[in-house]
Scaffold this active site. Structure first.
Site, PDB file in Angstrom:
ATOM      1  N   LYS A  69       0.655  -1.131   0.097  1.00  0.00           N
ATOM      2  CA  LYS A  69       0.097  -0.077   0.111  1.00  0.00           C
ATOM      3  C   LYS A  69       0.944   1.266   0.135  1.00  0.00           C
ATOM      4  CE  LYS A  69      -3.969   1.961   2.595  1.00  0.00           C
ATOM      5  NZ  LYS A  69      -4.807   1.663   3.879  1.00  0.00           N
ATOM      6  N   SER A 144      -9.764   1.247   2.843  1.00  0.00           N
ATOM      7  CA  SER A 144      -8.804   2.079   1.851  1.00  0.00           C
ATOM      8  C   SER A 144      -7.603   1.424   0.847  1.00  0.00           C
ATOM      9  CB  SER A 144      -8.117   3.154   2.697  1.00  0.00           C
ATOM     10  OG  SER A 144      -7.107   2.630   3.688  1.00  0.00           O
ATOM     11  N   SER A 168      -9.948  -0.979   7.015  1.00  0.00           N
ATOM     12  CA  SER A 168      -9.114  -0.768   5.566  1.00  0.00           C
ATOM     13  C   SER A 168      -8.290  -1.792   4.858  1.00  0.00           C
ATOM     14  CB  SER A 168      -8.262   0.521   5.761  1.00  0.00           C
ATOM     15  OG  SER A 168      -8.942   1.581   5.669  1.00  0.00           O
TER      16      SER A 168
END
Lengths: 478, 96, 486
Positions: A69, A144, A168
């Site tokens: 990420k 996310s 997330s």
């Protein structure tokens, strides 16, 4: 079968038996990325233009491709948190979790998409545009950590790292049909994770099997002196055991959640999973979490924003990231940098956080929220006196269509009710795959008390044995 | 009590954010909806509840006072467009 | 109508740099002589993803400083984020203990206007990080017209203790004494060098005036004082300014003002200060100090200067004024005590250190730690004078020679041609002069010619011989005395 389709533990076995080489795995994954990325848009920065050399050919992840990420710092490699404000920032250091993977021999294919500063649950709130769900590219991958989930789901890489502040990891894992673990707060070092809500943030893995999650956790769940909230006892044992049992363990459903509406496939999954647990000898009980049910969402957002606005105060354009060079004063410089650099969701949350911590409102909102958090943590402590695990949905509904956004953000926030209490109490939560409803995967969540991550994954193994593992998503190629 | 756009704009400025009219309108709606949601806290008696700060009785670990200077200072300089010799520079600040 | 009177109500906040090798939250060096931006890292530069790590020694030095101010160590303290946007603050917030400090509730004493001792309460000392240093001139040294300000992050993250007093101070003189006493005590404790020239000690003052008609002006915070003199002048200026306003029937605004040392005035801060409530620093769990640690640090605490001075006065019969000079600097007191330990007579050693040692140090601009004569050597010299082997004058000549030539006592004596134990020359003349001076009537008799048989002259010669403890040659004494009374 292509190599990219193999799950992590099969890749490791194959490499050990010399059935194929790390280079072949790399090439296969790279081809898969080239094939699908036009549809999925999971990457912010690709680093697979030339085959990277593993740092440790004898490491337990030697030659295994992965993605991170883009809020995890990578030395010398652009790290953006999906925000314009970081510009082309190249951190001068590695996040500890990535350092541990690197040292174990993993190779980086790139940095993947997310909601800006991890604020969002669709992966659509990125300065680099949205990521598409590899199972159905008309739908969101969740957020996310949407890029990480999509990359694993589409077969780009066998595993990825994401971060989970209020769901997330677990929500995109569920939306994309992969396994995802949000570890206990303090289990994985946060050093080098670009902060959102520091007391809630936790790094965790995505993979296509629970066993693969165990392998990754055994590498990243190590003490790190650079993070003062990281555990300090001996490293937890994530080693894989063939025979695990859940017989006699109590698994609870939350009383207050029973009245809430769920999409039918999610409700079905709950029924099926409950049956499997009972068949395996687990005892189904009920726990009551009234404060969680009514106040967790408000409490979570109040705290996340209060912490976030202070975490985002550092972005002023002086030392790194996007900047202007023709401002006539410092105030003008900061205003121009921040107004251009942050997206509107981030701006709203900064303003909200600032508002809640103003002296005139601080006690009413920020301090009150810290007290509600105490009640929530106490409620979970009580509940885990009565049960070993809690079973609940990850989200009330299946992934929505891209662009289908509710004008009322607060309603959107309410859908995080099943994930964010886990962060408030610092608990581990496993988002596990249960099957498909049409082409869309359906995930559920198993929660344990603090530091029960190894037991949680063992329970996940049992469920996985019945529910099966997800297949590689078609990646937008019909 | 609802916040006015002027109040929200003041808070934005305090956060060094200049909002467009559209952003301001969005932010006003957002904040007010958010504060409404937080009004639920008033239902609870929090008088004798301790504020939560850490997940458990965690103690701050302490670092040994031993110098270990960062080895890659140049990489830090390289990321800034405001470097002048050994210094970082910003638009002149009048001394108060 | 009775004339209005005003009582100043003053509280002082003092920042001291705690004495450690590394910064408060990272392992960068605290060396202040280094080139700009040479001790920076992801943590003190506030790079995304970096996290603070508390320095053990900062806590310990904070505890020492607190104990030096008679504070109590708090078993649990916490860090907060204090927000403001300014380029000297890399994270946009300062990590500070604010209102849950590591030590609290102390006091130190000052003399009030009547010379009586008065306690100034210390509310607390809290730990926090320093901001970067800003230079508002061009890097090439040009002062005016530069369009930029320059930032040196070496100072960002330097460990500070902020010491907050209660508003118990009533005058600029008390304020300065409080600050000096505090400086002496934290130096004694080894908590801080508190070197004003190096910016290791900085002052802010809260000043308000209570008027005899019952009005009480609002509190004005005056910032930016970097010397005792500036502290004194700023407070005096502010008292006058506020008095004028109140006399004119006006109202003193609650505000922050900056002391402009060059112009000698305070001016209202143009920056609007937002007072935001602080959020808990989520990256640092509570700081727990257990009893064992408190005991260890308490045992490390040296005798404080006032206690030491009292001991010198009471146990060593040293005059108070000398005792205070000796205890002003712990190293000087240590030097003196080492002399005494080496066998020197305390009172004589005190006078030697007070006069001779300090004179040489002043002449040379040296610190006691740089002084070349060891306390043991000085003790030896003092003993020889004490035993009469050297006269006081000879002793001082020897001392000066040793300082100038870095020699031993014996070398100095040899070089100066002093016959040890042989009192002659100047030393003898001194004794004769003092004997004569003590016996003016005898001198009068001799001078008037009444001493026909020379009895009186012999009497004086005897006194001189006695005074020299028999260490002068009788022939010389006889001649010298005869010469002296002529």
């Amino acid at each position: 079968m292509e190599l990219y389709e193999l799950n992590l533990h099969f890749l490791l076995e194959g490499l050990k038996a010399k059935k194929f080489s790390a280079s072949e795995i790399f090439q296969s994954c790279k081809r898969r990325i080239d094939e699908c990325e036009g549809n999925i848009h999971a990457f912010i920065t690709r680093t697979d233009d030339k085959e990277p050399q593993t740092e440790n050919a004898d490491g337990i992840l030697a030659g295994i491709p992965t993605v991170l990420k883009d809020n995890l710092c990578t030395k010398g490699i652009r790290t953006t948190a999906a925000s314009k404000i970081l510009g082309n920032w190249r951190p001068p250091y590695d996040a500890t979790a990535w350092k541990y993977l690197r040292e174990a021999g993993a190779v980086l294919m790139g940095k993947v998409n997310m909601d800006e500063f991890a604020m969002g649950n669709t992966c659509g709130n990125s300065a680099f545009g949205p990521t598409y769900n590899p199972n159905d590219i008309t739908r969101v991958p969740g957020g996310s950590s949407g890029g990480s989930a999509a990359a694993v789901s589409a077969g780009y890489v066998p595993f990825a790292l994401g971060s989970d502040t209020g769901g997330s990891i677990r929500q995109p894992a569920s939306f994309c049909g992969v396994q995802g673990l949000k570890p206990t707060y303090g289990m994985v070092s946060r050093y080098g994770l670009i902060s959102y809500g520091s007391s809630l943030d936790q790094i965790g893995p995505f993979a296509r099997t629970v066993r693969d999650l165990q392998i990754i956790m055994s590498v990243i769940a190590k003490h790190d002196p650079m993070d003062s909230s990281c555990f300090r006892e001996k490293n937890p044992d994530f080693s894989h055991k063939d025979k695990v049992s859940i017989k006699g363990k109590r698994v609870a459903l939350v009383k207050e959640f029973q009245d809430f509406t769920l999409d039918a496939p999610i409700a079905d999954a709950m029924t099926r999973t409950r049956k499997i647990l009972e068949d395996e000898g687990a005892i189904i009980v009920e726990v009551s979490l009234p404060v969680v049910a009514r106040y967790a969402v408000a409490c979570y957002y109040a705290l996340a924003m209060s912490e976030a606005h202070t975490n985002l105060e550092r972005y002023d354009g002086v030392r790194y990231g996007y900047t202007v060079t023709d401002a006539s004063g410092v105030k003008e410089m900061f205003e121009r940098v921040r107004s251009y650099g942050f997206g509107s969701e981030v701006k709203s949350r900064i303003i909200a956080g600032t508002c809640l911590t103003e002296p005139s409102r601080c006690d009413e909102y920020y301090v009150a929220a810290t007290k509600v958090r105490t009640l929530i943590a106490q409620e979970f402590t009580r509940a885990f006196g009565e049960t070993d695990f809690i079973l609940q949905p990850v989200t009330p509904s299946l992934p929505s269509k891209i662009g289908e956004v509710d004008d009322d953000e607060m309603k959107g926030y309410e859908t995080d009710l099943y994930t964010l209490p886990v962060n408030l109490a610092g608990l581990p939560g496993l988002s596990f795959f249960t099957g498909y409803a049409g082409n869309l995967p359906v995930g559920l969540q198993l929660i344990g008390p603090r530091w029960s991550d190894p037991e949680l994954l063992n329970a996940g193994l049992i469920l996985e044995a019945h529910l099966g593992t997800p297949k590689i998503a078609n990646g937008g190629k019909n | 009590m609802k916040l006015t756009s002027e109040e929200v704009n003041d808070i934005a400025l305090e956060s060094r954010l200049l909002l467009t009219e559209q952003e301001l309108a969005g932010a006003v709606r957002y904040i007010n909806n958010f504060l409404d949601m937080l009004d639920r806290f008033k239902e609870l008696d929090l008088q004798n509840v301790e504020p939560f700060s850490f997940a458990e009785a965690l103690e701050c670990p302490l670092r040994e006072d031993k110098v270990n200077d960062f080895s890659n200072i140049q990489a830090i300089f390289d990321e800034s467009e405001h470097v002048d010799g050994q210094f970082f520079k910003v638009p002149r600040i009048m001394e108060e | 109508m009775a004339e209005l009177t005003f009582t100043p109500v003053i509280g002082i906040e003092i920042h001291i740099r705690l004495k450690t090798d590394t910064k408060i939250f990272c392992s960068c060096s605290t060396n202040t002589d280094a080139p700009a931006n040479s001790h920076i890292c992801p943590v003190c530069m506030g790079l995304p993803g970096s996290l603070p790590r508390l320095n053990h020694n900062v806590v310990e030095k904070g505890m020492l400083a607190g104990l030096a101010l008679n504070c109590t160590v708090q078993p649990r303290s916490l860090f907060f984020r204090k927000s403001y946007f300014y380029p000297d603050l890399p994270k946009g917030h300062q990590i500070s203990q604010c209102d849950l400090p590591v030590v609290a509730d102390g006091y130190i004493e000052v003399h009030d206007a009547n010379g009586n001792l008065k306690k100034i309460r210390v509310n607390h000392l809290h730990l926090e990080e320093d901001a970067a240093a800003m230079h508002h001139s061009a890097s090439d040294g040009r002062l005016e017209g530069a369009a930029t300000s320059y930032v040196d992050y070496n100072r960002a993250g330097m460990p500070l203790g902020e010491i907050v007093s209660e508003p118990d101070i009533s005058s600029s003189a008390e304020a300065v004494e409080y600050a000096m006493n505090l400086q002496r005590r934290v130096r004694y404790a080894g908590a801080s060098d508190a070197d004003l020239d190096k910016g290791m000690m900085r002052f802010d003052a809260n000043v308000s005036l209570k008027c005899s008609d019952g009005r009480w002006g609002r509190k004005v915070e005056v910032k930016n004082m970097n010397s005792f003199r500036a502290l004194e002048r700023a407070i005096e200026f502010e008292i006058k300014r506020q008095k004028k306003i109140l006399l004119a029937g006006g109202e003193v605004l609650q505000e922050t003002r900056h002391w402009n040392d060059a112009k000698g005035v305070t001016t209202a801060s143009r920056v609007k200060e937002f007072y935001r409530k602080f959020i808990v620093e989520p990256d640092l769990p509570p700081l727990i100090v257990n009893q064992e640690w408190i005991d260890k640090v308490t045992a490390m605490m040296p005798e404080m200067p006032d206690v030491k001075a009292n001991r010198y006065v009471n146990d060593m019969q040293i005059p108070r004024e000398v005792a205070e000079v000796l205890t002003d600097d712990k190293n000087l007191a240590d030097y003196f005590e080492a002399c005494v330990s080496a066998g020197a007579n305390p009172l004589r050693a005190a006078n030697w250190v007070r006069t001779e040692v300090l004179r040489v140090l002043n002449e040379r601009g040296q610190k006691i730690s740089e002084f070349t004569i060891s306390p043991e050597t000085l003790a030896g010299l003092v003993a020889r004078v004490d035993e009469g082997k050297l006269s006081t004058t000879q002793g001082k000549e020897v001392f000066d020679y040793m300082c100038a030539n870095n020699s031993s006592i014996d070398e100095a004596i040899k070089h100066l041609g002093i016959t040890e134990g042989g009192i002659a020359g100047n030393a003898l003349s001194e004794i004769i002069a003092s004997v004569i001076a003590a016996n003016p009537d005898v001198l009068e008799e001799i001078k008037s010619g009444k001493d026909k048989k020379g009895k009186k002259l012999k009497f004086l010669q005897g006194l001189v011989m006695k005074e020299t403890k028999g260490q002068a040659k009788p022939q010389e004494v006889a001649e010298a005395v005869a010469e002296a009374v002529k």
